[in-house]
Design a protein around this motif. Structure first.
Motif, PDB file in Angstrom:
ATOM      1  N   ASP A 189     -20.713  13.488 -25.436  1.00 38.14           N
ATOM      2  CA  ASP A 189     -21.996  12.877 -25.807  1.00 38.14           C
ATOM      3  C   ASP A 189     -22.178  11.525 -25.119  1.00 38.14           C
ATOM      4  OD1 ASP A 189     -20.144  11.379 -27.171  1.00 38.14           O
ATOM      5  OD2 ASP A 189     -21.199  11.413 -29.102  1.00 38.14           O
ATOM      6  N   GLY A 190     -21.674  11.404 -23.892  1.00 37.09           N
ATOM      7  CA  GLY A 190     -21.825  10.170 -23.133  1.00 37.09           C
ATOM      8  C   GLY A 190     -23.277   9.898 -22.790  1.00 37.09           C
ATOM      9  N   MET A 191     -23.594   8.622 -22.612  1.00 32.78           N
ATOM     10  CA  MET A 191     -24.973   8.261 -22.300  1.00 32.78           C
ATOM     11  C   MET A 191     -25.355   8.667 -20.883  1.00 32.78           C
ATOM     12  SD  MET A 191     -24.887   4.157 -21.612  1.00 32.78           S
ATOM     13  CE  MET A 191     -23.879   3.454 -20.296  1.00 32.78           C
ATOM     14  N   GLY A 192     -24.364   8.800 -20.007  1.00 32.06           N
ATOM     15  CA  GLY A 192     -24.613   9.199 -18.635  1.00 32.06           C
ATOM     16  C   GLY A 192     -23.821  10.428 -18.266  1.00 32.06           C
ATOM     17  N   GLN A 193     -24.110  10.979 -17.085  1.00 31.20           N
ATOM     18  CA  GLN A 193     -23.492  12.231 -16.649  1.00 31.20           C
ATOM     19  C   GLN A 193     -23.491  13.234 -17.810  1.00 31.20           C
ATOM     20  OE1 GLN A 193     -19.741  10.802 -14.684  1.00 31.20           O
ATOM     21  NE2 GLN A 193     -20.791  11.607 -12.884  1.00 31.20           N
ATOM     22  N   ARG A 194     -24.674  13.379 -18.366  1.00 28.30           N
ATOM     23  CA  ARG A 194     -24.819  14.097 -19.632  1.00 28.30           C
ATOM     24  C   ARG A 194     -24.565  15.588 -19.524  1.00 28.30           C
ATOM     25  NH1 ARG A 194     -30.256  13.287 -22.221  1.00 28.30           N
ATOM     26  NH2 ARG A 194     -29.131  13.982 -24.090  1.00 28.30           N
ATOM     27  N   THR A 195     -24.732  16.143 -18.325  1.00 30.10           N
ATOM     28  CA  THR A 195     -24.605  17.603 -18.213  1.00 30.10           C
ATOM     29  C   THR A 195     -23.296  18.029 -17.552  1.00 30.10           C
ATOM     30  OG1 THR A 195     -25.820  17.665 -16.108  1.00 30.10           O
ATOM     31  CG2 THR A 195     -27.101  17.866 -18.137  1.00 30.10           C
ATOM     32  N   ARG A 353     -31.806   7.499 -15.773  1.00 31.01           N
ATOM     33  CA  ARG A 353     -30.637   8.371 -15.626  1.00 31.01           C
ATOM     34  C   ARG A 353     -29.721   7.890 -14.509  1.00 31.01           C
ATOM     35  NH1 ARG A 353     -34.621  10.779 -12.774  1.00 31.01           N
ATOM     36  NH2 ARG A 353     -34.105  11.815 -10.791  1.00 31.01           N
ATOM     37  N   HIS A 354     -30.280   7.274 -13.468  1.00 33.90           N
ATOM     38  CA  HIS A 354     -29.445   6.798 -12.364  1.00 33.90           C
ATOM     39  C   HIS A 354     -28.490   5.706 -12.842  1.00 33.90           C
ATOM     40  CE1 HIS A 354     -31.871   9.059  -9.527  1.00 33.90           C
ATOM     41  NE2 HIS A 354     -32.957   8.497 -10.006  1.00 33.90           N
ATOM     42  N   TRP A 355     -29.018   4.748 -13.615  1.00 38.42           N
ATOM     43  CA  TRP A 355     -28.165   3.684 -14.135  1.00 38.42           C
ATOM     44  C   TRP A 355     -27.161   4.246 -15.136  1.00 38.42           C
ATOM     45  CZ3 TRP A 355     -26.658   1.594 -18.734  1.00 38.42           C
ATOM     46  CH2 TRP A 355     -25.955   0.385 -18.663  1.00 38.42           C
ATOM     47  N   ARG A 356     -27.623   5.136 -16.014  1.00 36.75           N
ATOM     48  CA  ARG A 356     -26.703   5.713 -16.999  1.00 36.75           C
ATOM     49  C   ARG A 356     -25.561   6.472 -16.310  1.00 36.75           C
ATOM     50  NH1 ARG A 356     -28.639   9.594 -19.308  1.00 36.75           N
ATOM     51  NH2 ARG A 356     -30.828   9.749 -18.664  1.00 36.75           N
ATOM     52  N   ASP A 357     -25.910   7.220 -15.268  1.00 36.11           N
ATOM     53  CA  ASP A 357     -24.875   7.947 -14.529  1.00 36.11           C
ATOM     54  C   ASP A 357     -23.909   6.982 -13.841  1.00 36.11           C
ATOM     55  OD1 ASP A 357     -25.814  10.452 -15.231  1.00 36.11           O
ATOM     56  OD2 ASP A 357     -26.970  10.743 -13.387  1.00 36.11           O
ATOM     57  N   ALA A 358     -24.454   5.952 -13.208  1.00 38.86           N
ATOM     58  CA  ALA A 358     -23.603   4.977 -12.518  1.00 38.86           C
ATOM     59  C   ALA A 358     -22.700   4.242 -13.489  1.00 38.86           C
ATOM     60  CB  ALA A 358     -24.464   3.987 -11.737  1.00 38.86           C
ATOM     61  N   ARG A 359     -23.275   3.778 -14.582  1.00 35.70           N
ATOM     62  CA  ARG A 359     -22.488   3.010 -15.549  1.00 35.70           C
ATOM     63  C   ARG A 359     -21.376   3.875 -16.154  1.00 35.70           C
ATOM     64  NH1 ARG A 359     -20.923  -1.799 -15.743  1.00 35.70           N
ATOM     65  NH2 ARG A 359     -19.240  -0.422 -15.110  1.00 35.70           N
ATOM     66  N   THR A 360     -21.671   5.118 -16.452  1.00 37.77           N
ATOM     67  CA  THR A 360     -20.676   6.013 -17.035  1.00 37.77           C
ATOM     68  C   THR A 360     -19.596   6.363 -16.024  1.00 37.77           C
ATOM     69  OG1 THR A 360     -22.352   6.940 -18.528  1.00 37.77           O
ATOM     70  CG2 THR A 360     -20.348   8.240 -18.187  1.00 37.77           C
ATOM     71  N   HIS A 361     -20.013   6.711 -14.821  1.00 37.11           N
ATOM     72  CA  HIS A 361     -19.032   7.137 -13.821  1.00 37.11           C
ATOM     73  C   HIS A 361     -18.114   6.007 -13.396  1.00 37.11           C
ATOM     74  CE1 HIS A 361     -17.664   8.302  -9.695  1.00 37.11           C
ATOM     75  NE2 HIS A 361     -17.255   9.316 -10.434  1.00 37.11           N
TER      76      HIS A 361
END
Length: 390
Positions: A189-195, A353-361
């Protein structure tokens, strides 16, 4: 089957354009990309690092990094899913027996996917692996433990599991999906890289034949590129996120943004202050891509003549690329809103989504330690450690 580097790059570019239009919707709905992953697999792209003597294209690290960068520019979650697949293909390449390589490389060429069950939550630190591989009387093993952040496991045909044997040494057990005692739960249930479905893998006395167990600890007894290659792909994902965010920002400003009234221009794209900011962001993007390419070439060079010095240079080059690309992805994904204006913040547009993906990764491993190793290497000639994260 993909036969060479050029075909791999063409295929990745075509897939990126194919996957790009649906990426935002998949993220917003948390719609797992099963069809897209099957499409990716069907092209043969997941088999491109199989050695030539086993029938694979055996592409360069330069090509593989660019494949990941292209895919991540379209959909960072989708690009993340096969990262461990390639890492564990490489484990077999380095430490698999001839029989193991023949069997598993045939599986990969046949379209089977590797996931991962590596990290564990709640332990003392990242390398405090508590999953146990216990020898049975018949020569097989029993595998027990709980793994978290298991990206790719839900979609995998084989799940490589990092575990410690009775002697505390690290091994990788390749477990088939559906094995008795194996449970894969989609609870990410991460905020980024959700799928990415980076959920939980539970192993309760899973029987693993000795033929499916690889002595991973041997990888780190001499010069190695396991960490360099794995981290190179992470750097490529960050560089791809940066590229995707910059492209989306440019599209938004040229098609939707209004000019600031004090600028005196008819369109936002003519505003010299915005032009300056886009120039700065383009520099960050280009520098990230350049460092990525340099790092990939260092990995290829070391692969051709592997010793302590070439392995260290590859690790340092990859560390530089990863540290820089991560910060570039975060800056550009954040600046997307700065240059686009208020409308860009609408949740329905899902530009965040770009920031969420970057921050999570970028939370996978701290850039500050990579920079430490860079400094030690430059000042004192200290080679980076062989722990698989450099």
């Amino acid at each position: 089957m993909i036969r060479d580097d050029a075909e791999a790059l063409r295929t990745a570019a075509e897939l990126a354009e194919e996957f790009r239009p649906g990426a935002s919707g998949r993220d917003a709905r948390r719609e797992l990309p099963r069809a897209e992953l099957d499409r990716l697999t069907a092209t043969g792209l997941l088999a491109v690092t199989v050695p030539a003597e086993h029938g694979g294209a055996d592409v360069s690290a330069v090509t593989l990094a660019e494949v990941f960068r292209l895919l991540a520019s379209a959909d960072a979650s989708l690009a993340q899913i096969p990262q461990s697949h390639f890492a564990y293909v490489n484990v077999l390449r380095q430490q698999g027996s001839p029989e193991q390589r023949a069997f598993f490389f045939a599986e990969v060429l046949g379209g089977r996917r590797f996931g991962n069950a590596q990290s564990e939550a709640g332990t003392k630190h990242l390398q405090d692996i508590r999953t146990r591989l216990v020898a049975a009387d018949d020569g097989s093993y029993l595998l027990t433990g709980v793994k978290n952040y298991s990206t790719g496991a839900l979609f995998a045909d084989w799940i490589p599991v990092l575990a410690r044997a009775d002697d505390e040494l690290l091994h990788v057990a390749y477990v088939p999906a559906g094995a008795p005692g194996l449970t894969v739960t989609d609870d990410w249930d991460g905020m980024g890289q959700r799928t990415t479905a980076s959920g939980t893998v539970e192993l309760a006395d899973v029987v693993v034949p000795a033929a499916h167990v690889v002595p991973h600890h041997l990888t780190f007894t001499g010069p190695q590129l396991h960490g360099s290659l794995a981290q190179l792909l992470h750097a490529a994902i960050d560089a791809g996120i940066a590229a995707g965010a910059l492209a989306e920002a440019a599209d938004f400003v040229t098609t939707r943004s209004r000019p600031w009234f004090e600028s005196g221009y008819e369109t936002a794209a003519e505003d010299p202050l915005l032009i300056q900011r886009f120039g700065e962001l383009a520099l960050r993007h280009r520098a990230a891509d350049a460092l990525l390419a340099t790092a990939a070439r260092a990995v290829d060079t070391a692969r051709g003549d592997l010793d302590d010095d070439s392995a260290a240079e590859a690790s340092i080059a990859v560390a530089a690329a990863k540290a820089y690309a991560g910060s570039a992805a975060l800056e550009i994904a954040d600046a997307l809103f700065e240059v686009s204006g208020t409308r860009a913040a609408l949740d329905g547009l899902n530009l965040h989504r770009h920031w969420r993906d970057a921050r999570t990764h970028t939370l996978h491993d701290p850039a500050r330690w990579k920079i430490q190793h860079l400094g030690r290497y430059v000042l004192n000639g200290t080679r980076p450690p062989r722990h698989g994260l450099l």
